[in-house]
Design a protein around this motif. Structure first.
Motif, PDB file in Angstrom:
ATOM      1  N   PHE A   1       0.837  -1.198   0.000  1.00  0.00           N
ATOM      2  CA  PHE A   1       0.000   0.000   0.000  1.00  0.00           C
ATOM      3  C   PHE A   1       0.870   1.245   0.000  1.00  0.00           C
ATOM      4  CE2 PHE A   1      -4.073  -1.919   0.744  1.00  0.00           C
ATOM      5  CZ  PHE A   1      -3.823  -3.048   1.493  1.00  0.00           C
ATOM      6  N   CYS A   2       0.513   2.201  -0.855  1.00  0.00           N
ATOM      7  CA  CYS A   2       1.113   3.514  -0.759  1.00  0.00           C
ATOM      8  C   CYS A   2       0.167   4.408   0.027  1.00  0.00           C
ATOM      9  CB  CYS A   2       1.374   4.104  -2.141  1.00  0.00           C
ATOM     10  SG  CYS A   2      -0.115   4.383  -3.127  1.00  0.00           S
ATOM     11  N   ALA A   3       0.666   5.528   0.512  1.00  0.00           N
ATOM     12  CA  ALA A   3      -0.160   6.468   1.263  1.00  0.00           C
ATOM     13  C   ALA A   3       0.428   7.865   1.127  1.00  0.00           C
ATOM     14  CB  ALA A   3      -0.254   6.065   2.741  1.00  0.00           C
ATOM     15  N   ALA A   4      -0.413   8.846   1.432  1.00  0.00           N
ATOM     16  CA  ALA A   4       0.023  10.242   1.385  1.00  0.00           C
ATOM     17  C   ALA A   4      -0.642  11.015   2.501  1.00  0.00           C
ATOM     18  CB  ALA A   4      -0.317  10.870   0.035  1.00  0.00           C
ATOM     19  N   SER A   5       0.079  11.985   3.045  1.00  0.00           N
ATOM     20  CA  SER A   5      -0.511  12.817   4.100  1.00  0.00           C
ATOM     21  C   SER A   5       0.135  14.206   4.085  1.00  0.00           C
ATOM     22  CB  SER A   5      -0.347  12.172   5.472  1.00  0.00           C
ATOM     23  OG  SER A   5       1.001  12.242   5.894  1.00  0.00           O
ATOM     24  N   ILE A   6      -0.559  15.123   4.734  1.00  0.00           N
ATOM     25  CA  ILE A   6      -0.046  16.480   4.917  1.00  0.00           C
ATOM     26  C   ILE A   6       0.404  16.593   6.368  1.00  0.00           C
ATOM     27  CG2 ILE A   6      -0.601  18.939   4.852  1.00  0.00           C
ATOM     28  CD1 ILE A   6      -2.873  18.196   2.878  1.00  0.00           C
ATOM     29  N   ASN A   7       1.684  16.823   6.551  1.00  0.00           N
ATOM     30  CA  ASN A   7       2.240  16.984   7.907  1.00  0.00           C
ATOM     31  C   ASN A   7       1.883  15.815   8.814  1.00  0.00           C
ATOM     32  OD1 ASN A   7       3.305  19.478   7.134  1.00  0.00           O
ATOM     33  ND2 ASN A   7       1.439  20.553   7.739  1.00  0.00           N
ATOM     34  N   ASN A   8       1.905  14.619   8.270  1.00  0.00           N
ATOM     35  CA  ASN A   8       1.701  13.372   9.001  1.00  0.00           C
ATOM     36  C   ASN A   8       0.263  13.140   9.468  1.00  0.00           C
ATOM     37  OD1 ASN A   8       4.491  13.103   8.765  1.00  0.00           O
ATOM     38  ND2 ASN A   8       4.844  14.048  10.750  1.00  0.00           N
ATOM     39  N   ASN A   9      -0.650  14.011   9.156  1.00  0.00           N
ATOM     40  CA  ASN A   9      -2.032  13.860   9.600  1.00  0.00           C
ATOM     41  C   ASN A   9      -2.933  13.353   8.479  1.00  0.00           C
ATOM     42  OD1 ASN A   9      -1.501  14.835  12.171  1.00  0.00           O
ATOM     43  ND2 ASN A   9      -1.857  16.955  11.568  1.00  0.00           N
ATOM     44  N   ASP A  10      -4.072  12.766   8.873  1.00  0.00           N
ATOM     45  CA  ASP A  10      -5.130  12.388   7.931  1.00  0.00           C
ATOM     46  C   ASP A  10      -4.558  11.607   6.755  1.00  0.00           C
ATOM     47  OD1 ASP A  10      -7.821  14.247   6.237  1.00  0.00           O
ATOM     48  OD2 ASP A  10      -7.531  12.121   6.671  1.00  0.00           O
ATOM     49  N   MET A  11      -3.909  10.498   7.038  1.00  0.00           N
ATOM     50  CA  MET A  11      -3.238   9.719   6.001  1.00  0.00           C
ATOM     51  C   MET A  11      -4.247   8.971   5.140  1.00  0.00           C
ATOM     52  SD  MET A  11       0.062   7.308   6.360  1.00  0.00           S
ATOM     53  CE  MET A  11       0.947   8.761   6.930  1.00  0.00           C
ATOM     54  N   ARG A  12      -4.051   9.041   3.817  1.00  0.00           N
ATOM     55  CA  ARG A  12      -4.927   8.350   2.874  1.00  0.00           C
ATOM     56  C   ARG A  12      -4.110   7.303   2.125  1.00  0.00           C
ATOM     57  NH1 ARG A  12      -9.889  11.179   2.509  1.00  0.00           N
ATOM     58  NH2 ARG A  12      -9.922  12.410   4.445  1.00  0.00           N
ATOM     59  N   PHE A  13      -4.715   6.115   1.996  1.00  0.00           N
ATOM     60  CA  PHE A  13      -4.024   4.988   1.401  1.00  0.00           C
ATOM     61  C   PHE A  13      -4.538   4.696  -0.009  1.00  0.00           C
ATOM     62  CE2 PHE A  13      -1.512   2.861   4.732  1.00  0.00           C
ATOM     63  CZ  PHE A  13      -1.847   3.630   5.815  1.00  0.00           C
ATOM     64  N   GLY A  14      -3.673   4.137  -0.819  1.00  0.00           N
ATOM     65  CA  GLY A  14      -4.090   3.572  -2.087  1.00  0.00           C
ATOM     66  C   GLY A  14      -4.797   2.248  -1.859  1.00  0.00           C
ATOM     67  N   ALA A  15      -5.385   1.693  -2.918  1.00  0.00           N
ATOM     68  CA  ALA A  15      -6.189   0.475  -2.800  1.00  0.00           C
ATOM     69  C   ALA A  15      -5.355  -0.791  -2.671  1.00  0.00           C
ATOM     70  CB  ALA A  15      -7.143   0.363  -3.987  1.00  0.00           C
ATOM     71  N   GLY A  16      -4.053  -0.687  -2.910  1.00  0.00           N
ATOM     72  CA  GLY A  16      -3.187  -1.838  -2.718  1.00  0.00           C
ATOM     73  C   GLY A  16      -2.799  -2.535  -4.008  1.00  0.00           C
TER      74      GLY A  16
ATOM     75  N   GLY B   1     -10.090  -4.974  -1.782  1.00  0.00           N
ATOM     76  CA  GLY B   1      -9.977  -4.116  -2.959  1.00  0.00           C
ATOM     77  C   GLY B   1     -10.077  -2.629  -2.691  1.00  0.00           C
ATOM     78  N   MET B   2     -10.173  -2.244  -1.402  1.00  0.00           N
ATOM     79  CA  MET B   2     -10.357  -0.815  -1.108  1.00  0.00           C
ATOM     80  C   MET B   2      -9.270  -0.269  -0.190  1.00  0.00           C
ATOM     81  SD  MET B   2     -14.477  -0.550  -0.776  1.00  0.00           S
ATOM     82  CE  MET B   2     -14.456   1.206  -1.076  1.00  0.00           C
ATOM     83  N   GLY B   3      -8.277  -1.041   0.076  1.00  0.00           N
ATOM     84  CA  GLY B   3      -7.201  -0.520   0.899  1.00  0.00           C
ATOM     85  C   GLY B   3      -7.652  -0.212   2.312  1.00  0.00           C
ATOM     86  N   LEU B   4      -6.954   0.712   2.942  1.00  0.00           N
ATOM     87  CA  LEU B   4      -7.252   1.132   4.308  1.00  0.00           C
ATOM     88  C   LEU B   4      -7.926   2.500   4.243  1.00  0.00           C
ATOM     89  CD1 LEU B   4      -3.757   0.067   5.411  1.00  0.00           C
ATOM     90  CD2 LEU B   4      -5.764  -0.700   6.665  1.00  0.00           C
ATOM     91  N   ARG B   5      -9.082   2.606   4.830  1.00  0.00           N
ATOM     92  CA  ARG B   5      -9.802   3.875   4.829  1.00  0.00           C
ATOM     93  C   ARG B   5      -9.870   4.425   6.245  1.00  0.00           C
ATOM     94  NH1 ARG B   5     -15.353   3.017   1.859  1.00  0.00           N
ATOM     95  NH2 ARG B   5     -15.253   0.998   2.938  1.00  0.00           N
ATOM     96  N   LEU B   6      -9.503   5.695   6.378  1.00  0.00           N
ATOM     97  CA  LEU B   6      -9.414   6.342   7.680  1.00  0.00           C
ATOM     98  C   LEU B   6     -10.807   6.677   8.203  1.00  0.00           C
ATOM     99  CD1 LEU B   6      -7.472   7.605   9.801  1.00  0.00           C
ATOM    100  CD2 LEU B   6      -7.616   9.723   8.474  1.00  0.00           C
ATOM    101  N   ILE B   7     -11.088   6.245   9.443  1.00  0.00           N
ATOM    102  CA  ILE B   7     -12.401   6.495  10.044  1.00  0.00           C
ATOM    103  C   ILE B   7     -12.344   7.764  10.905  1.00  0.00           C
ATOM    104  CG2 ILE B   7     -14.248   5.548  11.483  1.00  0.00           C
ATOM    105  CD1 ILE B   7     -13.089   2.741  10.894  1.00  0.00           C
ATOM    106  N   HIS B   8     -11.500   7.729  11.918  1.00  0.00           N
ATOM    107  CA  HIS B   8     -11.279   8.865  12.814  1.00  0.00           C
ATOM    108  C   HIS B   8      -9.816   8.874  13.227  1.00  0.00           C
ATOM    109  CE1 HIS B   8     -15.413  10.237  13.650  1.00  0.00           C
ATOM    110  NE2 HIS B   8     -15.781   8.972  13.717  1.00  0.00           N
ATOM    111  N   TYR B   9      -9.341  10.049  13.619  1.00  0.00           N
ATOM    112  CA  TYR B   9      -7.998  10.121  14.152  1.00  0.00           C
ATOM    113  C   TYR B   9      -7.940  11.128  15.289  1.00  0.00           C
ATOM    114  CZ  TYR B   9      -7.318  14.303  11.179  1.00  0.00           C
ATOM    115  OH  TYR B   9      -7.428  15.531  10.583  1.00  0.00           O
TER     116      TYR B   9
END
Lengths: 111, 110
Positions: A89-104, B40-48
């Protein structure tokens, strides 16, 4: 919010070959890009990461490149081994917060 | 040093039931987060949470509540479980962006 797209969804290579996985991101403010490896039934584990002030980073057989202008980054694995088989999985975030991942990407290394 | 722990490992609920997934870390990390993982949807962020007393919504927050009363604990509450919440849930704590995941909770809602 940030949107991360990852390609390909599956990748099969012969042992010893190289594997490349590509990701694009949408928010130009993103500045941290990690890669995680997840083996079957296990938790994701960080394998390498890169920040926006660096264009390339290498750790033994694994390297990551970042193109900020095009908003894409890639994972390169050389001399692949059967134990590299996993979902990446790749991921991206702004200043380490609210990280969003690719689908894998499911990588299979054939012996 | 246990890292990130989650309980339970497995759970089956009926539609409409509520429950709390527990997450704890002993690394003194300020940042903690909850993800769900679907095929098929990876990891989705719920809360942080960026620290005790502070929480924020991620990508898919609906149907879930969180609180962060201590640095160590970050429970996730399902208020009224729905079949769409069937998933594997991962808690993570992080330092300098590097996420350390717990072992996961596999939840099935019938």
């Amino acid at each position: 919010g940030e949107n991360v797209e990852q390609h390909p969804s599956t990748l099969s290579v012969q042992e010893g070959d190289s594997a490349v996985i590509k990701c694009t991101y949408s928010d130009s403010a993103s500045n941290y890009f990690p890669w995680y490896k997840q083996e079957l039934g296990k938790r994701p584990q960080l394998i390498i990461d890169i920040r926006s002030n660096v264009g390339e980073k290498k750790d033994q057989r694994i390297a990551v490149t970042l193109n900020k202008t095009a908003k894409h980054f890639s994972l390169h694995i050389t001399e692949t081994q059967p134990e590299d088989s996993a979902v990446y999985f790749c991921a991206a975030s702004i200043n380490n917060n609210d990280m969003r991942f690719g689908a894998g990407t499911r990588l299979t290394v054939k012996p | 040093n246990a890292g990130v722990t989650q309980t339970p490992k497995f759970q089956v609920l009926k539609t409409g039931q509520s429950m709390t997934l527990q997450c704890a870390q002993d690394m003194n990390h300020e940042y903690m987060s909850w993800y769900r993982q679907d095929p098929g949807m990876g990891l989705r962020l719920i809360h942080y949470s960026v620290g005790a007393g502070i929480t924020d919504q991620g990508e898919v927050p609906n149907g879930y509540n969180v609180s962060r009363s201590t640095t160590e604990d970050f429970p996730l509450r399902l208020l009224s479980a729905a079949p769409s919440q069937t998933s594997v849930y991962f808690c993570a704590s992080s330092f300098d962006g590097k996420q350390f995941f717990g072992p996961g909770t596999r939840l099935t809602v019938l």
